[in-house]
Enzyme design. Structure first.
Site, mmCIF file in Angstrom:
data_model
loop_
_atom_site.group_PDB
_atom_site.id
_atom_site.type_symbol
_atom_site.label_atom_id
_atom_site.label_comp_id
_atom_site.label_asym_id
_atom_site.label_seq_id
_atom_site.Cartn_x
_atom_site.Cartn_y
_atom_site.Cartn_z
ATOM 1 N N SER A 22 35.179 33.059 33.580
ATOM 2 C CA SER A 22 35.543 33.701 34.844
ATOM 3 C C SER A 22 34.508 33.363 35.901
ATOM 4 C CB SER A 22 35.647 35.227 34.694
ATOM 5 O OG SER A 22 34.383 35.811 34.459
ATOM 6 N N GLY A 24 33.270 34.837 39.898
ATOM 7 C CA GLY A 24 33.402 35.745 41.021
ATOM 8 C C GLY A 24 32.540 35.289 42.181
ATOM 9 N N GLU A 26 29.699 36.552 43.157
ATOM 10 C CA GLU A 26 28.269 36.643 42.869
ATOM 11 C C GLU A 26 27.824 35.805 41.678
ATOM 12 O OE1 GLU A 26 25.251 38.427 43.895
ATOM 13 O OE2 GLU A 26 26.356 38.136 45.751
ATOM 14 N N ALA A 27 28.711 35.640 40.709
ATOM 15 C CA ALA A 27 28.265 35.025 39.457
ATOM 16 C C ALA A 27 29.403 34.291 38.765
ATOM 17 C CB ALA A 27 27.692 36.096 38.524
ATOM 18 N N VAL A 29 30.682 33.395 34.720
ATOM 19 C CA VAL A 29 30.501 33.904 33.363
ATOM 20 C C VAL A 29 30.918 32.834 32.366
ATOM 21 C CG1 VAL A 29 31.159 35.696 31.703
ATOM 22 C CG2 VAL A 29 30.861 36.280 34.118
ATOM 23 N N ASP A 164 32.121 49.207 40.671
ATOM 24 C CA ASP A 164 33.312 48.341 40.691
ATOM 25 C C ASP A 164 34.215 48.698 39.506
ATOM 26 O OD1 ASP A 164 35.063 46.359 41.486
ATOM 27 O OD2 ASP A 164 33.974 44.745 40.497
#
Length: 262
Positions: A22, A24, A26-27, A29, A164
């Site tokens: 995944s 996003g 910010e980061a 994974v 979140d």
């Protein structure tokens, strides 16, 4: 852009197989089969692990970016360690590289029959697509939703806020919910912050499971109330719960007003 980020991550993790699962804002994974410290990991007999990597942000000054990456990675790792200390179901922290924005952790959950990861969102979607209405609001679903509410209550009773809360950020393993993704998490004893957490969860359920959202949200809140009322903390806990529910009504009202104004 993703290819470049993967190359950056691999430069900090040489000889570690990485599979993107995944990405996003910010980061990114990754999943890996390698434990950082031992060739025969004993952590729940796992053979897969998760690596979360915060890549550099080119729009920020390099020194500011490096400082933010380090502080946010430290903050998230500390939050995970406190979750474990408080017995709140979440991934175990294995290792971290703070300057490079890397957190290595336990992988939770498995795969659903359709091959999707076993997040609460995917599980509910799977039920909604493959079963009749009675199965979607079965005793099993009610039990899971109530467990989710209990899990959130234990988080809040520890004066921790997820930031979140969505059905994507709850993983199911052996019929038990676990919290994941603490990039926006914080510490707070304020009823307002806990109410916003609950409201974000309500809206997430409504947007992703609209047909059965009323029941799901009812069961989640019932679990939350049950855990708070049975916490054994007496008057202080009851007052905190009343304050949170009052603030939740306020947050809902503000949300409706924003929707009406567009």
């Amino acid at each position: 852009m993703t290819d470049l980020i993967v190359l950056q991550a691999k430069s900090y993790l040489p000889h570690i197989p990485l599979t993107v699962i995944s990405q996003g804002a910010e980061a990114i994974v990754f999943e890996t089969s390698v434990h950082p410290y031992c060739s025969k990991p004993s952590l729940r007999n796992q053979s897969k692990f998760i690596i979360k990597y915060r890549p550099p942000k080119p729009y920020r000054h390099p020194k500011i970016d490096a400082s933010l990456t380090k502080s946010r990675t430290i903050g998230e790792a500390k939050f995970m360690a406190l979750l474990a200390r408080n017995g709140i179901p979440s991934p175990s922290l294995i290792a971290a590289d703070f300057p490079h924005g890397i957190i290595w952790m336990e992988q939770l959950g498995g795969k659903l029959p359709n091959g999707e990861p076993s997040s609460l969102k995917n599980w509910l979607w799977y039920l909604e697509r493959t079963n009749n209405a009675s199965e979607c609001v079965s005793e099993q679903v009610e039990n899971i939703c109530r467990q989710v509410g209990i899990l959130i209550a234990h988080l809040h009773m520890s004066d921790m806020v997820h930031g979140d809360l969505t059905t994507s950020n709850i993983i199911l393993e052996d019929g038990k919910p676990y919290l994941i993704d603490f990039g926006l998490s914080s510490y707070s004893s304020m009823a307002e912050d806990k109410a916003v957490d609950l409201y974000v969860m309500e809206r997430a359920v409504l947007s992703t499971h609209s047909v059965y959202a009323e029941k799901y949200n009812f069961w989640i809140l019932e679990g939350y109330l049950e855990a708070q009322r049975s916490s054994g903390d007496g008057k202080r806990s009851r007052n905190a719960l009343v304050d949170t529910l009052r603030k939740l009504d306020d947050v809902r009202l503000r949300g409706r007003k924003r929707s009406m104004l567009g």
